[in-house]
Motif scaffolding. Structure first.
Motif, PDB file in Angstrom:
ATOM      1  N   ASP A 171      57.278  28.785  77.089  1.00 32.98           N
ATOM      2  CA  ASP A 171      56.195  28.396  77.995  1.00 32.98           C
ATOM      3  C   ASP A 171      55.460  29.637  78.497  1.00 32.98           C
ATOM      4  O   ASP A 171      55.445  29.926  79.692  1.00 32.98           O
TER       5      ASP A 171
ATOM      6  N   ASP B 200      55.941  25.880  73.515  1.00 31.59           N
ATOM      7  CA  ASP B 200      54.744  26.138  74.301  1.00 31.59           C
ATOM      8  C   ASP B 200      54.435  27.621  74.224  1.00 31.59           C
ATOM      9  O   ASP B 200      54.418  28.363  75.215  1.00 31.59           O
TER      10      ASP B 200
ATOM     11  N   ASN C 238      55.053  21.062  72.999  1.00 33.45           N
ATOM     12  CA  ASN C 238      53.962  20.085  73.044  1.00 33.45           C
ATOM     13  C   ASN C 238      52.600  20.764  73.021  1.00 33.45           C
ATOM     14  O   ASN C 238      51.678  20.301  72.355  1.00 33.45           O
ATOM     15  N   HIS C 239      52.458  21.905  73.687  1.00 33.03           N
ATOM     16  CA  HIS C 239      51.154  22.585  73.660  1.00 33.03           C
ATOM     17  C   HIS C 239      50.846  23.152  72.274  1.00 33.03           C
ATOM     18  O   HIS C 239      49.693  23.408  71.962  1.00 33.03           O
TER      19      HIS C 239
ATOM     20  N   HIS D 223      62.308  22.163  72.406  1.00 36.36           N
ATOM     21  CA  HIS D 223      61.445  22.442  73.558  1.00 36.36           C
ATOM     22  C   HIS D 223      61.721  21.543  74.769  1.00 36.36           C
ATOM     23  O   HIS D 223      61.876  22.031  75.889  1.00 36.36           O
TER      24      HIS D 223
ATOM     25  N   HIS E 287      59.960  23.898  78.285  1.00 36.43           N
ATOM     26  CA  HIS E 287      59.183  22.757  78.773  1.00 36.43           C
ATOM     27  C   HIS E 287      59.173  22.717  80.298  1.00 36.43           C
ATOM     28  O   HIS E 287      58.130  22.518  80.911  1.00 36.43           O
TER      29      HIS E 287
HETATM   30 FE   LIG Z   1      56.071  21.920  77.278  1.00 36.11          FE
END
Ligand SMILES: [Fe+2]
Length: 372
Positions: A44, A72, A116-117, A223, A258
């Motif tokens: 992240d 991320d 996810n990003h 993640h 995350h």
């Molecule tokens: Fe995330």
């Protein structure tokens, strides 16, 4: 790269159209199973923040053999342009400087896990240089999944340029395994479109985790943290359903991100309830090894879950049970630090893992070890 001497530095050149355009010294070729190693882990991260730069600087002071990013990787939309503005300039800064980052990339192996990003903003009509994970990372393409619909990022928009750039990295490049030192690592995509309940996927994962029976340690990196004690992301507990498989296959540690802070669990076993809840939580029965403290008692009974997602994006400070009196965290959480950005330093030597959490100013936030 072939012909390297394990554990030793090596010089390399990058050529373009046959002409050398870049040369550097890498600090350490991949170690063999009888060599110790030191790895920095965080997630992240690349949002071009002052925190990201300080964490990168601290990472460089540790002179790691490798850096593992728990997803991320670049914010906000996983685009090539974001690698160029937020990632390369910080981890490839010309000199180590807490205000800029550090020259880690030329000398250090970086290992990236998708978040996810990185993969979920897959509408190419909106983000034409999106899902850049598939063309900026050279993953070992030994993964599985992807052939069936619903187990890959749902690419929308005209994908011909993307497919050309990604080549055969798409879609299997988000699920892969590799050996590093005496450790077998398995990286998996934990995004919403994955179905880790699919028997074929679970079988593939079981095979991947147990692929090297002689490895001393088995790590899974994903993640979306299965177990954590923050308010944010409490309704994204789908990865908990893999806990019994991790226990069965002898996974030692599950590393994730995350959740933007640092947390580690007690060694735990979890039996998920078959009932599906409407809000995305996964209930079940926990069995915790609270005798494990990582200092005097270092042999865990259960799997350790570490969240190390404080690499640069804004922190998630609030614990789930804030203001409730007794403990602010879930009973499975042994350590919770959301006050400061930080990285994990993992030193592996034979049957001992030595772990320190180092904050953006170099102070030690946590220290623990695991032995076999
Ligand atoms: Fe995330």
């Amino acid at each position: 790269m072939s012909g390297l001497v394990p554990g030793e530095p090596f010089d390399y050149r990058v050529k373009k159209d046959g002409l050398p355009v870049f040369a550097a010294r890498a600090n350490r070729a991949r170690p063999t199973s009888d060599q110790a190693y030191r790895m920095v882990i965080f997630g992240d991260c690349a949002e071009d923040t002052a925190w990201q730069k300080r964490v990168a600087y601290q990472a460089s002071l540790l002179k790691p053999d490798s850096v593992l990013i728990t997803g991320d990787i670049v914010y906000p939309h996983g685009r090539a342009s974001e690698y160029r503005s937020n990632y390369f300039p910080v981890y490839g800064a010309e000199k180590a400087d807490p205000k800029r980052g550090a020259p880690l990339l030329p000398s250090t192996l970086f290992i990236g896990i998708s978040g996810n990003h990185d993969l979920a903003y897959s509408n190419l009509a909106k983000y034409p240089d999106g899902v850049a994970y598939y063309y900026y990372w050279k993953q070992p393409l030994n993964g599985w999944g992807g052939a069936e619909s619903g187990k890959v990022p749902p690419i929308k928009g005209s994908a011909s340029e993307f497919r050309k750039a990604a080549g055969n990295a798409f879609p299997s490049g988000a699920n892969y395994s590799f050996d590093y030192g005496n450790t077998h690592f398995v990286a998996i995509d934990s995004n919403f479109y994955m179905n880790w309940q699919d028997p074929k996927m679970v079988e593939g994962l079981r095979k991947a985790i147990t692929a090297n029976p002689s490895a001393t340690w088995r790590f899974v990196v994903l993640h979306v943290a299965p177990f954590h004690s923050s308010v944010s992301h409490q309704n994204e507990q789908w990865m908990r359903r893999l806990a019994p498989l991790f226990e069965e296959t002898g996974v030692d540690v599950v590393w994730s991100g995350h959740v933007h802070n640092y947390q580690r669990s007690y060694p735990l076993r979890f039996r998920p309830s078959a009932k599906r809840s409407a809000n995305g939580t996964v209930d079940g029965e926990f069995s915790l090894d609270t005798t494990f403290d990582g200092t005097s008692t270092t042999k865990p009974n259960g799997v350790l879950y570490v969240v190390t997602g404080a690499g640069g994006a804004a922190l998630y400070k609030k614990p789930l049970h804030a203001g409730e009196g007794t403990s602010e965290t879930e009973p499975f959480t042994a350590k919770y630090d959301a006050d400061v950005h930080s990285l994990t330093e993992l030193s592996v030597s034979g049957k001992t893992l030595s772990i320190r959490q180092i904050d953006e100013n170099g102070a030690e936030v946590d220290k623990w070890s695991v032995t076999k």
